[in-house]
Design a protein around this motif. Structure first.
Motif, short mmCIF file in Angstrom:
data_model
loop_
_atom_site.label_atom_id
_atom_site.label_comp_id
_atom_site.label_asym_id
_atom_site.label_seq_id
_atom_site.Cartn_x
_atom_site.Cartn_y
_atom_site.Cartn_z
N ILE A 10 -42.49 88.02 71.19
CA ILE A 10 -41.65 89.15 70.87
C ILE A 10 -40.10 88.80 69.79
O ILE A 10 -40.15 89.72 68.97
N ALA A 11 -40.57 87.72 68.93
CA ALA A 11 -39.71 87.67 67.36
C ALA A 11 -40.80 87.96 66.36
O ALA A 11 -40.44 88.08 65.70
N GLY A 12 -42.01 88.71 66.81
CA GLY A 12 -42.67 88.91 65.44
C GLY A 12 -43.06 88.16 64.71
O GLY A 12 -42.54 88.43 63.06
N VAL A 13 -43.48 87.07 64.80
CA VAL A 13 -43.83 85.64 64.22
C VAL A 13 -44.86 85.32 64.38
O VAL A 13 -45.26 85.63 66.26
N SER A 14 -45.40 83.97 64.21
CA SER A 14 -46.28 82.99 65.15
C SER A 14 -46.16 81.72 65.67
O SER A 14 -44.85 81.66 65.80
N GLN A 15 -46.86 81.95 66.65
CA GLN A 15 -46.89 80.44 67.74
C GLN A 15 -46.18 79.04 67.04
O GLN A 15 -44.74 78.62 67.14
N PRO A 16 -46.58 78.91 66.10
CA PRO A 16 -45.97 77.33 65.12
C PRO A 16 -44.47 77.93 64.61
O PRO A 16 -44.12 77.01 65.04
N THR A 17 -44.56 78.89 64.40
CA THR A 17 -43.01 79.48 63.15
C THR A 17 -42.33 78.99 64.72
O THR A 17 -40.87 77.84 64.88
N VAL A 18 -42.53 79.18 65.89
CA VAL A 18 -41.60 79.05 66.58
C VAL A 18 -41.24 77.45 67.79
O VAL A 18 -40.31 77.30 67.56
N SER A 19 -42.25 77.28 67.44
CA SER A 19 -42.20 75.62 67.17
C SER A 19 -41.31 75.31 66.98
O SER A 19 -40.83 74.30 66.48
N ARG A 20 -41.88 75.28 64.77
CA ARG A 20 -40.69 74.22 64.56
C ARG A 20 -39.77 74.86 64.83
O ARG A 20 -39.10 74.00 64.25
N VAL A 21 -39.03 76.49 64.76
CA VAL A 21 -37.69 76.65 65.10
C VAL A 21 -36.97 75.94 65.53
O VAL A 21 -36.40 75.01 65.67
N LEU A 22 -38.04 75.75 67.21
CA LEU A 22 -37.56 74.98 68.24
C LEU A 22 -37.73 73.46 67.67
O LEU A 22 -36.73 73.09 68.66
N ASN A 23 -37.86 73.14 67.10
CA ASN A 23 -38.25 71.36 67.08
C ASN A 23 -37.37 71.42 66.43
O ASN A 23 -36.90 70.36 65.09
N GLY A 24 -36.32 72.40 65.08
CA GLY A 24 -35.23 71.68 64.01
C GLY A 24 -36.38 71.51 63.06
O GLY A 24 -35.70 71.03 61.85
N ASN A 25 -37.50 71.98 62.56
CA ASN A 25 -37.92 71.87 61.56
C ASN A 25 -37.46 72.33 60.29
O ASN A 25 -37.54 74.25 60.23
N PRO A 26 -37.41 72.29 59.04
CA PRO A 26 -36.30 72.84 58.18
C PRO A 26 -36.83 73.42 57.38
O PRO A 26 -36.60 74.30 57.03
#
Lengths: 329, 329
Positions: B10-26
């Motif tokens: 939906i957001a047009g990114v890769s799944q690991p990116t979502v993971s990073r965002v959700l886990n607060g990876n800067p």
DNA sequence: TTGTAGGCGTTATCAC
DNA sequence: GTGATAACGCCTACAA
């Protein structure tokens, strides 16, 4: 903790074969099966339910949110739920809301994250407002212990119970009526209506006691009782409060049930074993738990059937010496 | 329930990116992050703890096996454990053993399958034999409420508690001593030793009551008391039994504490609120729970340190009117 | 800063 | 009867 893959390596077969053996799939060579089973036993293989859950989309976990586990009524409920759930292969995650809606919401999120298969809820508050978040839940859930407008619930009617208490207290010729609890409690609503229907002028003869602290509440109540020269009928919102109430009354030198008759709620072992025994409203906890599991499993199987089901069980009044001087005890 | 992969689509990114965002990876583009977070919020994304567990080899689940949740003492313990565990991000799976060792073993297997991170055990029986299976557990575990020879335990010394009770009953000049409970209970062992050390001839003056049913037990006890013309000191194995004992004594018309003095165990709200109040041994449940979590987490982090740690907390005697006529209540 | 690839331990669907 | 292979949802390299 050994895995299927390792077992497979040891037994010299492929991992899916191990899976088949362990799950009793008949289409496997008996010799191979025996070898694998021996291996599994030897290494104390325990299936990883987490992995199975991930794959099967089913955790065999149920959650229960209750306001206060240390309340014997909820403790017994949990015990019964755990027993019934266990019979059906489910385990129970327990959450204590502490009558705090915020915590309820926190736990609501958490149990979703654990992907529990279902939820039993004994709500902290009963207003539609605070139950809203639960209605958006994709997980099957069920209210236990109380009637909730448009949610599946297994319950006894607290109104009817209140009415029953009213009727009993009028029967034994109480002339003033005291309620220890919250005004908005359905027990009270039923109690009040019951009294009115029996011809009691509730504006004159019914008083609610519920202050910031229990101490305050009870000291007010004691004061009220001392100025009274007719028989009082006291209805406490649960057995724990009834116990302290009993304590207070006897300490004040007021005769039970002569001058003050006392009724509790939940018929826990407390009310059964005080002196005098406390008359108390008895809920069929075991049956409630059994039906709760049954309905929840049904809901899980059927998917979200849109129609709400309300299962009302009947409460009984366990009459004891706190309202009837010639009761068994 | 939406997954990271879907959010990613939906957001047009890769799944690991979502993971990073959700886990607060800067290390992620703020704009992208915002987009993902909005998406997550909008779809009420809830991380799948099951999947995370499978990957991370950590479930954030703890198990508690207790003999009887409906015993207020265990109920309070569970409540305290749940609270403390919650603070540290752990949830609790509850198992009621019903004082049945077979069930204990069943649950032991089950909680291994759920790969819980740790276990609190309040054992059904305390003999080394039945605890053997627990020693082969690869999951960190801890005994609460009682001392166990070579297992980590957080507890009060039941022997010392029994001794304390003995001392109190001798102090108030009891001449005969009754124990309501099992002979092999450590409370009893300490009670007996305490009495002996205070010069009591226990063969003559100490009697144990524990029949098949509580009714039998109590009727025997009542019979014993009626034939007695010195003061009796009665020690009940827990508050629930103390409550019924109190009931029986008063019903038999025997004066408390004049002719019979009664002591309970656990200092639950029961003993605090009966009439007369029951003197009872008080355990620091809150502290016990706090230490239990602390130690279990330590054990989980450190790996299986081989040295056994025993943490003994001190019990206190809450003295009430059942043993002291001029007690506060 | 981001995407691709692999793995956690199962079960299920295929071929062979 | 059995073995590859993919999938469940996430995280962690590693590579780009």
């Amino acid at each position: 903790m050994i895995t299927m893959t390792e077992l497979a390596r040891i037994a010299g077969v492929s991992q899916p074969t191990v899976s088949r053996v362990l799950n009793g799939n008949p289409s496997v060579n008996p010799d191979v099966a025996k070898r694998v089973l021996d291996c599994a036993k030897q290494h104390n293989y325990q299936p990883n339910l987490i992995a199975r859950s991930l794959n099967g989309n089913k955790t065999y976990l149920l959650a229960a949110i209750v306001p206060d586990i240390s309340n014997p009524y909820f403790a017994e409920l949990i015990k019964a739920l755990e027993r019934e759930a266990g019979k059906m292969g489910y385990s129970i995650l327990i959450f204590n809301s502490d009558y705090d809606h915020e915590k309820e919401l926190h736990y609501l999120k958490l149990l979703q994250q654990y992907r529990v298969d279902g939820l039993f809820l004994a709500p902290a508050c009963e207003d539609a407002q605070s139950l809203l978040p639960f209605h958006q839940l994709s997980i099957p859930w069920l209210v236990v212990t109380n009637y909730i407008e448009n949610a599946d619930s297994i319950y006894i009617s607290h109104e009817k119970a209140g009415q029953m208490v009213a009727s009993h207290l009028v029967d034994i010729k109480a002339k003033r009526f005291l309620f220890i609890g919250r005004r908005k409690d359905r027990k009270f609503i039923g109690f009040e209506r019951g009294l009115r229907e029996l011809g009691v002028d509730t504006r004159q003869c019914l008083t609610v006691f519920w202050e910031e602290t229990l101490e305050e509440t009870l000291s007010l109540m004691a004061g009220y009782l001392e100025d009274l020269n007719v028989r009082a009928g006291i209805f406490a919102t649960n057995d724990m409060d009834a116990l302290v109430t009993l304590h207070t009354i006897v300490n004040a030198g007021i005769d039970i049930p002569g001058k003050a008759a006392l009724v509790g709620f939940d018929n826990t072992f407390i009310s059964q074993r005080t002196l005098p025994g406390i008359t108390s409203v008895s809920q069929p906890i075991g049956e409630m738990a059994r039906l709760a599991i049954e309905h929840l499993l049904l809901k899980m199987k059927e998917g979200a059937g849109t129609d709400v089901s309300h299962v009302e069980l009947t409460a009984k009044l366990a009459v004891r010496a706190s309202t009837l001087s010639d009761a068994a005890f």
